[in-house]
Design a protein around this motif. Sequence first.
Motif, PDB file in Angstrom:
ATOM      1  N   LEU A 147       0.842  -1.200   0.000  1.00 11.96           N
ATOM      2  CA  LEU A 147       0.000   0.000   0.000  1.00 11.96           C
ATOM      3  C   LEU A 147       0.879   1.254   0.000  1.00 11.96           C
ATOM      4  CD1 LEU A 147      -2.927   1.195   0.281  1.00 11.96           C
ATOM      5  CD2 LEU A 147      -2.509   1.158   2.757  1.00 11.96           C
ATOM      6  N   HIS A 148       1.895   1.270   0.845  1.00 10.25           N
ATOM      7  CA  HIS A 148       2.770   2.434   0.930  1.00 10.25           C
ATOM      8  C   HIS A 148       3.614   2.592  -0.331  1.00 10.25           C
ATOM      9  CE1 HIS A 148       2.393   2.202   5.558  1.00 10.25           C
ATOM     10  NE2 HIS A 148       1.428   2.914   5.023  1.00 10.25           N
ATOM     11  N   ARG A 149       4.102   1.497  -0.895  1.00 11.19           N
ATOM     12  CA  ARG A 149       4.880   1.576  -2.130  1.00 11.19           C
ATOM     13  C   ARG A 149       4.034   2.181  -3.240  1.00 11.19           C
ATOM     14  NH1 ARG A 149       5.324  -0.483  -6.845  1.00 11.19           N
ATOM     15  NH2 ARG A 149       3.756  -2.081  -6.584  1.00 11.19           N
ATOM     16  N   ARG A 150       2.803   1.689  -3.369  1.00 11.30           N
ATOM     17  CA  ARG A 150       1.906   2.195  -4.404  1.00 11.30           C
ATOM     18  C   ARG A 150       1.515   3.645  -4.142  1.00 11.30           C
ATOM     19  NH1 ARG A 150      -2.505  -2.299  -6.084  1.00 11.30           N
ATOM     20  NH2 ARG A 150      -1.115  -4.064  -6.491  1.00 11.30           N
ATOM     21  N   GLY A 151       1.310   4.002  -2.867  1.00 16.22           N
ATOM     22  CA  GLY A 151       0.984   5.384  -2.529  1.00 16.22           C
ATOM     23  C   GLY A 151       2.098   6.334  -2.916  1.00 16.22           C
ATOM     24  N   CYS A 152       3.337   5.938  -2.655  1.00 18.85           N
ATOM     25  CA  CYS A 152       4.491   6.762  -3.040  1.00 18.85           C
ATOM     26  C   CYS A 152       4.569   6.906  -4.552  1.00 18.85           C
ATOM     27  CB  CYS A 152       5.783   6.159  -2.497  1.00 18.85           C
ATOM     28  SG  CYS A 152       5.955   6.295  -0.711  1.00 18.85           S
TER      29      CYS A 152
END
Length: 162
Positions: A147-152
């Motif tokens: 989720l965080h990788r995609r958000g970045c």
Amino acid sequence: PKVPGRKAYDNLAKYVEGGGGLVLLHFACGAFEEFKADFVNLAGRVWFGINPPPGRRQHDPHGPFTVNIAKIDHPITKGMADFETVDELYTCLEGEREITVLATAVSKIDKKPYPIAMVHQYGKGRVFHSVLGHDVAALQAPGAAELHRRGCAWVCGVKGNK
């Protein structure tokens, strides 16, 4: 303690408004407390402060819970499944700005859903805000890490989620 101050906040807001990206994780929702009325527009949702309103608390006790993908057609969450994590389930956010909630979690204490990850446009810029990430283990949990990788990537304008 020394805080970044008004000039730092204004520079950050100007950067995002001009087309920059901003990623906020975990307790970043408590930043710029002295400019909370302005920061809530940039962050989308903020920590309500050290003294919870009656009947509210900062977060559930640290422990396992399920993160539910709420917006399956957003570039960040497209194709993602609900996932388990061990973290603090924040119940302490406030704000009225229009946001897109990407993921939620249901409190074991009051059985209510709370936003866990959200996005919005700020001027020409993009903001991704996730309250997950209490510690290294929480950041490394596969669902949260993805989720965080995609958000970045979304904040930076990267197309696709692979």
